[in-house]
Design a protein around this motif. Structure first.
Motif, PDB file in Angstrom:
ATOM      1  N   UNK A 292       0.830  -1.194   0.000  1.00  0.00           N
ATOM      2  CA  UNK A 292       0.000   0.000   0.000  1.00  0.00           C
ATOM      3  C   UNK A 292       0.871   1.252   0.000  1.00  0.00           C
ATOM      4  N   UNK A 293       0.379   2.314  -0.624  1.00  0.00           N
ATOM      5  CA  UNK A 293       1.017   3.630  -0.475  1.00  0.00           C
ATOM      6  C   UNK A 293      -0.095   4.590  -0.064  1.00  0.00           C
ATOM      7  N   UNK A 294       0.034   5.174   1.104  1.00  0.00           N
ATOM      8  CA  UNK A 294      -1.037   6.024   1.621  1.00  0.00           C
ATOM      9  C   UNK A 294      -0.693   7.500   1.510  1.00  0.00           C
ATOM     10  N   UNK A 295      -1.669   8.312   1.099  1.00  0.00           N
ATOM     11  CA  UNK A 295      -1.478   9.751   1.197  1.00  0.00           C
ATOM     12  C   UNK A 295      -1.427  10.119   2.682  1.00  0.00           C
ATOM     13  N   UNK A 296      -0.562  11.038   3.070  1.00  0.00           N
ATOM     14  CA  UNK A 296      -0.405  11.356   4.492  1.00  0.00           C
ATOM     15  C   UNK A 296      -1.709  11.682   5.203  1.00  0.00           C
ATOM     16  N   UNK A 297      -2.617  12.381   4.540  1.00  0.00           N
ATOM     17  CA  UNK A 297      -3.847  12.774   5.232  1.00  0.00           C
ATOM     18  C   UNK A 297      -4.680  11.561   5.650  1.00  0.00           C
ATOM     19  N   UNK A 298      -4.543  10.459   4.937  1.00  0.00           N
ATOM     20  CA  UNK A 298      -5.336   9.275   5.270  1.00  0.00           C
ATOM     21  C   UNK A 298      -4.554   8.239   6.060  1.00  0.00           C
ATOM     22  N   UNK A 299      -3.256   8.454   6.210  1.00  0.00           N
ATOM     23  CA  UNK A 299      -2.427   7.450   6.870  1.00  0.00           C
ATOM     24  C   UNK A 299      -2.651   7.459   8.374  1.00  0.00           C
ATOM     25  N   UNK A 300      -3.024   6.322   8.954  1.00  0.00           N
ATOM     26  CA  UNK A 300      -3.190   6.258  10.411  1.00  0.00           C
ATOM     27  C   UNK A 300      -1.893   6.651  11.117  1.00  0.00           C
ATOM     28  N   UNK A 301      -0.780   6.273  10.536  1.00  0.00           N
ATOM     29  CA  UNK A 301       0.533   6.675  11.021  1.00  0.00           C
ATOM     30  C   UNK A 301       1.252   7.328   9.847  1.00  0.00           C
ATOM     31  N   UNK A 302       1.705   8.569  10.046  1.00  0.00           N
ATOM     32  CA  UNK A 302       2.391   9.260   8.954  1.00  0.00           C
ATOM     33  C   UNK A 302       3.865   8.896   8.898  1.00  0.00           C
ATOM     34  N   UNK A 303       4.434   8.712  10.072  1.00  0.00           N
ATOM     35  CA  UNK A 303       5.864   8.421  10.110  1.00  0.00           C
ATOM     36  C   UNK A 303       6.138   7.416  11.223  1.00  0.00           C
ATOM     37  N   UNK A 304       6.900   6.387  10.874  1.00  0.00           N
ATOM     38  CA  UNK A 304       7.299   5.407  11.872  1.00  0.00           C
ATOM     39  C   UNK A 304       8.792   5.610  12.148  1.00  0.00           C
ATOM     40  N   UNK A 305       9.104   5.684  13.423  1.00  0.00           N
ATOM     41  CA  UNK A 305      10.508   5.774  13.827  1.00  0.00           C
ATOM     42  C   UNK A 305      10.954   4.368  14.198  1.00  0.00           C
ATOM     43  N   UNK A 306      11.881   3.842  13.411  1.00  0.00           N
ATOM     44  CA  UNK A 306      12.263   2.448  13.556  1.00  0.00           C
ATOM     45  C   UNK A 306      13.617   2.364  14.259  1.00  0.00           C
ATOM     46  N   UNK A 307      13.562   1.846  15.478  1.00  0.00           N
ATOM     47  CA  UNK A 307      14.797   1.647  16.238  1.00  0.00           C
ATOM     48  C   UNK A 307      15.488   0.397  15.687  1.00  0.00           C
ATOM     49  N   UNK A 308      16.639   0.597  15.055  1.00  0.00           N
ATOM     50  CA  UNK A 308      17.309  -0.528  14.395  1.00  0.00           C
ATOM     51  C   UNK A 308      17.837  -1.509  15.438  1.00  0.00           C
ATOM     52  N   UNK A 309      18.617  -0.984  16.355  1.00  0.00           N
ATOM     53  CA  UNK A 309      19.150  -1.801  17.448  1.00  0.00           C
ATOM     54  C   UNK A 309      19.201  -0.933  18.688  1.00  0.00           C
ATOM     55  N   UNK A 402       3.054  13.486  -5.249  1.00  0.00           N
ATOM     56  CA  UNK A 402       3.592  12.424  -6.106  1.00  0.00           C
ATOM     57  C   UNK A 402       2.512  11.378  -6.412  1.00  0.00           C
ATOM     58  N   UNK A 403       1.792  10.957  -5.387  1.00  0.00           N
ATOM     59  CA  UNK A 403       0.760   9.947  -5.608  1.00  0.00           C
ATOM     60  C   UNK A 403      -0.288  10.462  -6.588  1.00  0.00           C
ATOM     61  N   UNK A 404      -0.714  11.687  -6.386  1.00  0.00           N
ATOM     62  CA  UNK A 404      -1.713  12.260  -7.280  1.00  0.00           C
ATOM     63  C   UNK A 404      -1.175  12.387  -8.706  1.00  0.00           C
TER      64      UNK A 404
END
Length: 483
Positions: A292-309, A402-404
């Motif tokens: 999926x690719x979500x437009x930010x306005x519809x994304x339940x989460x806009x940004x995920x901060x991923x702790x690598x280690x 971009x999506x649009x």
RNA sequence: CGGGGAGUGGCGCAGCUUGGUAGCGCGCCUGCUUUGGGAGCAGGAGGUCGCCGGUUCGAAUCCGGUCUCCCCGACCA
């Protein structure tokens, strides 16, 4: 024996756990995305759907965007019952004819057979108008502008999650006006200011607008206006409709008012709706082989901060970044499940369409940087920690356009101008075909239907909506295969 | 309604021809080692083989019936 010279470059051998590529099998890809992005499951009764939290969160955001615009157009929310007396459906001839094959009818209640069966609403024109008849007495009561958010049931034989299910969620607007011109203007206002605006600005899908042929028109309407979107395989999806009902229901239900001159008149009406089908549109128009690719306005989460280690202060840095992004007004999620591999987590968030991801790990951190990833093209950028929030903001801002723009380019690329039925059928294998309605007519429409191609809408030659009274022979039909 | 295909752990499948009491991949659980793109090793849980009946010492497997789902066609819009 030698194998074929080369594998299709766009169809690599399926790697473990990867989605079926879109070009290999689009319907299968769609099903896999819906399942693995955790949007929905099939319900226990055929054709029913369980909308999972991720899918429902998208719906809630879409609802909010629509609801705001509906209210801006002056309509107020209300709620009418799920059960409708069967006799109500029969009051409007075309309406009952159109809907009776797909009705769910309740014959028993309280352990006894009901004297009059009740139907589960397939749409609420009949109940709502029976109350409009009570509420409308004077021209001062008009216009009456009501919307409801509800579930409806249409017994479907070929269900597909979100696109066609037996039960689905939608909004249905119902209005009554003093004049035909007022009703028409309002139907068009909803089409433009609510539907087209939401689809273009929020969902990011450019739509083709026009009106339906008699064959495709809503049962009971005098005119059906529609927004049609193009999906990733070139097929059309009806994304929303706005109907002019004339005085059909007003006469059937007795919605009458006394005008300024004391004359008793029937009201002119509209109805309009969009549904959870829009989530299917979102998947099929914007999704790619990673999900999926979500437009930010519809994304339940806009940004995920991923702790690598979780080493060398990486957790603290990730938490600080979450705070900073939250303070900047973004919807943020921290993914600190370091007992799950990095790759699995990355792939998971991409499947779910989260627009931006920030990878925070000890290696980058030693250099005072983090990695910012854009979901829409999966590009990565290494940026100083202090600049991370700004970079995320840039990614989010870029994602929507971009999506649009990609969808608009695809629509243009797959749309062709043709002159006759045969050419239209060929062009519909790729996408949309525009063919003069004069070259088609009712017979041409039937010929297309035999080839599984339908007239999605009629519009003026320049693509605008047909003006009132414009000669039918000047119109252009947009035809396509459709969901 | 006609033709074809399929029902076997959560998902996807093999086993059926030639009956001997069920297996593989993914997923799941536990432990250890891992962790910058779907980790490795070891151990483990999980299935009335759609349902009913028949044949047989014994049926996922053979026979009859039945239900459900999928595809194509027809019908409907």
């Amino acid at each position: 024996m030698a194998p074929p010279r080369e594998d299709p470059p766009d169809a690599p051998r399926p790697s473990k756990g990867a989605l079926t590529p879109r070009r290999v099998d689009f319907p299968r890809w769609y099903q896999e995305v819906v399942a693995r992005a955790e949007l929905a499951d099939n319900g226990p009764v055929r054709g029913t759907m369980v909308i999972r939290p991720w899918g429902f969160a998208i719906w809630e955001r879409l609802q909010a965007a629509l609801d705001m615009r509906i209210k801006a157009a002056g309509a107020e929310n209300a709620y009418f019952p799920l059960f409708i007396p069967e006799s109500y459906l029969r009051l409007e001839a075309e309406h009952v004819e159109g809907f009776s094959p797909e009705l769910a009818v309740v014959t028993h209640g309280g352990g006894k057979q009901l004297e009059e069966p009740v139907v589960v609403r397939p749409t609420s024109e009949t109940v709502i108008n029976s109350y409009f008849a009570k509420w409308v007495q004077s021209h001062r009561d008009l216009p009456l502008l009501v919307n409801q958010w509800a579930n409806v049931v249409r017994w479907e034989l070929r269900p597909r999650l979100f696109l066609r299910t037996t039960e689905f969620l939608w909004q249905e607007g119902h209005t009554a006006h003093a004049t035909e011109a007022d009703a028409r203007a309002y139907a068009l206002r909803i089409l433009r200011d609510v539907y087209v605006d939401t689809m273009e600005q929020v969902v990011g899908i450019p739509v083709v607008t026009g009106h339906k042929t008699a064959r495709e028109r809503f049962a009971g309407a005098t005119r059906t206006w529609t927004c049609e979107g193009m999906m990733g395989d070139g097929k059309a999806l009806q994304m929303g409709t706005s109907h002019e009902l004339g005085q059909n229901f007003a006469r059937a239900f007795g919605i009458q008012f006394t005008d300024e001159e004391g004359v008793l008149r029937y009201a002119w009406q509209t109805s309009w709706g969009v549904s959870t089908r829009l989530i299917g549109a979102l998947v099929m128009a914007h999704g790619d082989d990673a999900g999926l690719r979500l437009p930010p306005e519809l994304a339940p989460v806009e940004v995920v901060v991923l702790l690598v280690r979780d080493e060398n202060g990486a957790r603290r840095a990730a938490a600080a970044l979450v705070d900073e992004l939250t303070a900047a007004g973004h919807r943020v999620r921290l993914d600190d499940r370091t007992d799950t591999s990095f790759g699995r987590r990355s792939v998971g968030w991409e499947l779910k369409g989260v627009p931006a991801r920030v990878e925070v790990g000890p290696r980058d951190l030693a250099d005072g940087v983090v990695t910012v990833v854009a979901r829409h093209d999966r590009t990565k950028a290494t940026v100083p920690i202090a600049a991370a929030a700004g970079a995320v903001g840039d990614v989010l801002a870029a994602t929507a356009s971009v999506l649009h723009d990609e969808a608009a380019a695809e629509l243009a690329r797959r749309t062709s101008e043709v002159a006759d039925v045969a050419a239209a059928v060929d062009a519909a294998a790729v996408g949309f075909a525009r063919v003069p309605w004069a070259a088609l007519g009712v017979e041409g429409e039937a010929a297309l239907a035999a080839q599984a191609v339908s007239v999605r809408c009629l519009q003026a030659a320049d693509g605008s909506l047909a003006r009132e009274g414009a000669p039918e022979d000047d119109l252009v039909a947009v035809v396509a295969r459709a969901y």
